[in-house]
Write a protein that holds these residues in place. Sequence first.
Motif, PDB file in Angstrom:
ATOM      1  N   ARG A 187     -15.787  10.590   4.441  1.00  0.00           N
ATOM      2  CA  ARG A 187     -15.708   9.220   4.973  1.00  0.00           C
ATOM      3  C   ARG A 187     -16.898   8.413   4.472  1.00  0.00           C
ATOM      4  NH1 ARG A 187     -13.508  10.156  10.229  1.00  0.00           N
ATOM      5  NH2 ARG A 187     -11.363  10.799   9.879  1.00  0.00           N
ATOM      6  N   GLY A 188     -16.798   7.100   4.609  1.00  0.00           N
ATOM      7  CA  GLY A 188     -17.935   6.238   4.280  1.00  0.00           C
ATOM      8  C   GLY A 188     -18.411   6.432   2.849  1.00  0.00           C
ATOM      9  N   LEU A 189     -19.714   6.621   2.703  1.00  0.00           N
ATOM     10  CA  LEU A 189     -20.269   6.828   1.360  1.00  0.00           C
ATOM     11  C   LEU A 189     -19.612   8.043   0.711  1.00  0.00           C
ATOM     12  CD1 LEU A 189     -22.333   6.095  -0.826  1.00  0.00           C
ATOM     13  CD2 LEU A 189     -23.976   7.584   0.306  1.00  0.00           C
TER      14      LEU A 189
ATOM     15  N   ARG B 187     -16.562   8.818   0.740  1.00  0.00           N
ATOM     16  CA  ARG B 187     -15.334   8.402   0.066  1.00  0.00           C
ATOM     17  C   ARG B 187     -15.660   7.765  -1.283  1.00  0.00           C
ATOM     18  NH1 ARG B 187     -10.523   8.533   3.360  1.00  0.00           N
ATOM     19  NH2 ARG B 187     -11.580   7.214   4.860  1.00  0.00           N
TER      20      ARG B 187
END
Lengths: 134, 118
Positions: free
Chosen positions: A7-9, A11
Motif C-alpha cells: 500500500r501507499g509508497l 504500491r
Amino acid sequence: MPDGLNRGLGRVLVFVYGLFAVAATSRASVQIATKFTEAPVSYLLSAVAAVIYIVATVGLVRGGTHGRRLALACCSVELLGVLAVGTLSVLAPQDFPDQTVWSGFGEGYGYLPLVLPVLGLLWLRRGAAAAPAN
Amino acid sequence: MSDVLATVTTVASLLLAVIALVASARDRAPDRVQFAGTVVVNAVAVLLLGAAVVTWFGGTGPREVTTFVGYGLTLALLPAGAWIVGKMEPTRFGSLIIGVGALIMPVLVLRMGQVWGA
C-alpha cells in the motif's frame, strides 16, 4: 495484504519494480538472443538483474513474512550489485564492453537502479517496525 | 516516425507528469484531470505507434526491430497500467505513480526515435 507492504509508497515501489522487471527482462532477452558472444558477462548480469527485479516485485506484492523476506533479500542483493557493478564499470570499463542496467550506478536509467533498493530497504524497515513481530 | 506526434506525446506526458507530481507533493489523490490525462497520453501514444506502423509498411521501418517493438508495447501499455495502479491507490502515492509513469513516456519516445530509420 494485512501488513500493508503493498500500500501507499509500497504500491509505487511495486509499480516501478514491475516496470524494471519488464524492461530488464526484455533487454536481457534481446541481448542474449541476438549478440550473446559480444559481451557475455554484461548480458548475463543483465539477466541476473532481471530475475532479481521480478522476484522483488513478487515479494513486494505478496507481503507477509515471506514476501517481506524475499523483498529484503532482493533489495540487498540489488544494492550490493549496483554498487559493485557500478564501481567496477568505472574502474575497469574494459570488462564491461556493453552496458548493463547497473553500469555506472544505473546512469542509463536515471540512477533509479541505485535509488530503488535504498527506497525498498527503507520501506521494508518502516513496514517491519509497524507490523507485528511475526 | 512522425516528429509531430512524437513531440505531442512528449509534451502531453510531461504536462501530465507535472500535474500528477504537484498533486502528490500537495498530498492529493489522483483526480479526474489526472485520469483523463492518462487517457489522452495513451491515445496520442497509440496514434504515434499507428503512424509508425503505416510508415513501416511504406518501406521505412525501425533499425532494431525487436527493441522498437518492445518500446512500442511499453509505450502503449504504460499509461493504462498507471491508470489501473493509480485507481488502486487513492492517496498521494496514486498521483506519484501516475507522475512517474508519465515521466517514463518521453524516454520511451526518445529511445524509439533512436532505433528508428535506416
